[in-house]
Design an enzyme around this catalytic site. Structure first.
Site, PDB file in Angstrom:
ATOM      1  N   LYS A 138      34.501  35.234  20.370  1.00 35.30           N
ATOM      2  CA  LYS A 138      33.608  35.414  21.526  1.00 35.30           C
ATOM      3  C   LYS A 138      33.686  34.252  22.521  1.00 35.30           C
ATOM      4  CE  LYS A 138      31.898  38.634  21.808  1.00 35.30           C
ATOM      5  NZ  LYS A 138      32.503  39.901  22.276  1.00 35.30           N
ATOM      6  N   GLY A 190      36.444  34.181  24.844  1.00 37.54           N
ATOM      7  CA  GLY A 190      37.371  34.558  25.899  1.00 37.54           C
ATOM      8  C   GLY A 190      38.740  34.952  25.397  1.00 37.54           C
ATOM      9  N   THR A 200      40.013  37.987  24.345  1.00 37.06           N
ATOM     10  CA  THR A 200      40.541  39.201  24.961  1.00 37.06           C
ATOM     11  C   THR A 200      40.805  38.982  26.450  1.00 37.06           C
ATOM     12  OG1 THR A 200      39.329  40.518  23.337  1.00 37.06           O
ATOM     13  CG2 THR A 200      40.147  41.670  25.291  1.00 37.06           C
ATOM     14  N   HIS A 257      42.563  33.242  15.921  1.00 34.32           N
ATOM     15  CA  HIS A 257      41.307  32.488  15.958  1.00 34.32           C
ATOM     16  C   HIS A 257      41.448  31.183  15.178  1.00 34.32           C
ATOM     17  CE1 HIS A 257      39.084  35.447  18.109  1.00 34.32           C
ATOM     18  NE2 HIS A 257      39.045  36.331  17.144  1.00 34.32           N
ATOM     19  N   PRO A 263      29.248  26.279  23.375  1.00 31.21           N
ATOM     20  CA  PRO A 263      28.941  26.831  22.055  1.00 31.21           C
ATOM     21  C   PRO A 263      27.699  27.707  21.992  1.00 31.21           C
ATOM     22  CG  PRO A 263      29.679  24.573  21.834  1.00 31.21           C
ATOM     23  CD  PRO A 263      29.529  24.835  23.317  1.00 31.21           C
ATOM     24  N   ASP A 315      26.505  29.666  24.400  1.00 33.53           N
ATOM     25  CA  ASP A 315      26.851  30.971  24.969  1.00 33.53           C
ATOM     26  C   ASP A 315      27.726  31.759  24.000  1.00 33.53           C
ATOM     27  OD1 ASP A 315      25.469  30.631  27.372  1.00 33.53           O
ATOM     28  OD2 ASP A 315      27.168  29.672  28.350  1.00 33.53           O
ATOM     29  N   ALA A 336      27.654  31.514  20.777  1.00 33.51           N
ATOM     30  CA  ALA A 336      26.800  31.957  19.672  1.00 33.51           C
ATOM     31  C   ALA A 336      25.990  33.194  20.052  1.00 33.51           C
ATOM     32  CB  ALA A 336      25.875  30.819  19.245  1.00 33.51           C
ATOM     33  N   SER A 366      26.833  35.529  22.181  1.00 34.33           N
ATOM     34  CA  SER A 366      27.763  36.664  22.144  1.00 34.33           C
ATOM     35  C   SER A 366      28.104  37.048  20.713  1.00 34.33           C
ATOM     36  CB  SER A 366      29.039  36.330  22.918  1.00 34.33           C
ATOM     37  OG  SER A 366      28.794  36.281  24.302  1.00 34.33           O
TER      38      SER A 366
END
Length: 297
Positions: free
Chosen positions: A35, A37, A39, A92, A113, A115, A117, A119
C-alpha cells in the site's frame, strides 16, 4: 564476495524465489512496502516501457509479483523470459533480500507510514481470507469473521506495537527497515527512491524524471496520453485490468484504488499519539530519511 540476500518469508511469499533469477540488461525491479504505490509504479513503468496506455495483457501478468507463492516460480520465470520488451518486476522485499544485479534498475517507493497503515487497514477488509488460504495451503478461517477493530483504535496500536522488522514488514519497524536499507543505497547509480507524495503532487514531472533515470526516450507528443493513463482516477476505472488480483483474492477490485491521496494518517492521531509516533520513528530510522519521508523540510 557480496553478501547473500537475506531470506524474507511469510505465509504467501518467499524472497528465495529471486535466487537464480536470470536478469537481463535493463530489467526494472519495483521494491515497495504494501500500500505504498506498488501498482502505481508498475503502471508508470508499463507506460514508459511500452509507450502506450493499451497494455497487451493485464498489469499483474506483465509485471508479476515474483515472491508470491500462489503462482509457481517456474511459470513466472517462463512468462518473464518470453517478454520481448524491457521487464519490470514487482516485489515487496527490501533490497537486502533481492540480488542486486548491475544490469537492473531498482525503484523503491516510499509513503508516509501513517498513510500506508490507513490504506493497509482498508485493504485488510477487502481480502477474501478463505480464497487466500486455499491458494497458499493454509488452514481456512473457521466461522464468520468477527468485528474489526475500528481504524481510530487500530492505528495507535499499530504505532506502538513492537515487532521484528524482518518478520513483520508491514509493521512500523518493518516499514522503516525497508526504507532505511533503500536510503543507504540511494547514491548507487541503479537505485532510485521515489516519494508517493511527489507522484501525487507532480505526476508528469516524476514520470519524466523516471524516464530519464531509465534511459527511455518518450516522444513529446505521447506524454499527455501516458500521464493521463497513470492518474489515480483513470487507473480506478481500469481496475479489472490493473488491480493486483490474478488469483481472485480481492472482494472488490475497484476498492483496491480507494483514495490515492496523502495526509489521512496523521489526521487520525491526537497530539499525544502523534508525538509518540515521532519518538518511535526517531529511534528506528536516520533523521535525514525521516525529514524526507515526513516532508519536514
Amino acid at each position: 564476495m557480496p553478501e547473500a540476500p537475506y531470506r524474507y518469508r511469510s505465509p504467501d511469499e518467499d524472497s528465495a524465489r529471486w535466487l537464480g533469477f536470470p536478469f537481463r540488461d535493463g530489467d526494472i525491479v519495483i521494491s515497495t512496502r504494501s500500500k505504498s504505490g506498488t501498482t502505481w509504479m508498475q503502471m508508470i513503468c508499463a507506460l514508459l516501457v511500452l509507450g502506450t496506455p493499451d497494455l497487451p495483457a493485464p498489469l499483474p501478468r506483465l509485471s508479476p509479483w515474483l515472491d508470491w507463492l500462489v503462482e509457481p516460480r517456474d511459470e513466472v520465470y517462463a512468462r518473464l523470459a518470453a517478454q520481448p520488451h524491457r521487464r519490470f518486476v514487482k516485489t515487496h522485499t527490501p533490497l537486502d533480500g533481492v540480488p542486486l544485479d548491475p544490469r537492473a534498475h531498482y525503484v523503491v517507493v516510499a509513503r508516509h507510514p501513517l498513510d500506508m497503515a490507513v490504506s493497509l487497514w482498508h485493504q485488510a477488509g477487502n481480502l477474501d481470507r478463505v480464497r487466500m488460504a486455499e491458494l497458499t495451503g493454509q488452514p481456512k478461517p473457521e466461522g464468520p469473521p468477527g468485528p474489526r477493530t475500528p481504524l481510530a483504535e487500530w492505528l495507535p496500536r499499530w504505532v506502538d506495537r513492537e515487532a521484528d522488522p524482518r518478520e513483520e514488514l508491514d509493521s512500523l519497524p518493518g516499514v522503516l527497515w525497508h526504507l532505511t536499507d533503500a536510503w543507504s543505497r540511494r547514491d548507487q547509480p541503479n537505485v532510485t527512491l521515489v516519494h508517493y507524495d511527489d507522484l501525487v503532487a507532480d505526476l508528469p514531472g516524476q514520470m519524466r524524471a523516471l524516464a530519464h533515470r531509465f534511459g527511455i526516450d518518450v516522444p513529446e507528443a505521447r506524454w499527455p496520453e501516458l500521464v493521463e493513463a497513470a492518474t489515480f482516477e483513470r487507473m480506478r476505472r481500469r481496475a479489472d485490468q490493473l488491480a493486483p488480483d490474478p488469483a481472485g483474492v480481492l472482494k472488490d477490485r475497484s476498492a483496491f484504488f480507494r483514495r490515492g491521496g496523502s495526509g489521512q494518517g496523521p489526521e487520525l492521531l491526537d497530539a499525544e499519539t502523534l508525538a509518540r509516533y515521532r519518538r518511535r520513528t526517531a529511534a528506528l530510522a536516520p533523521p535525514d530519511l525521516l525529514t524526507w519521508l515526513h516532508r519536514d523540510g
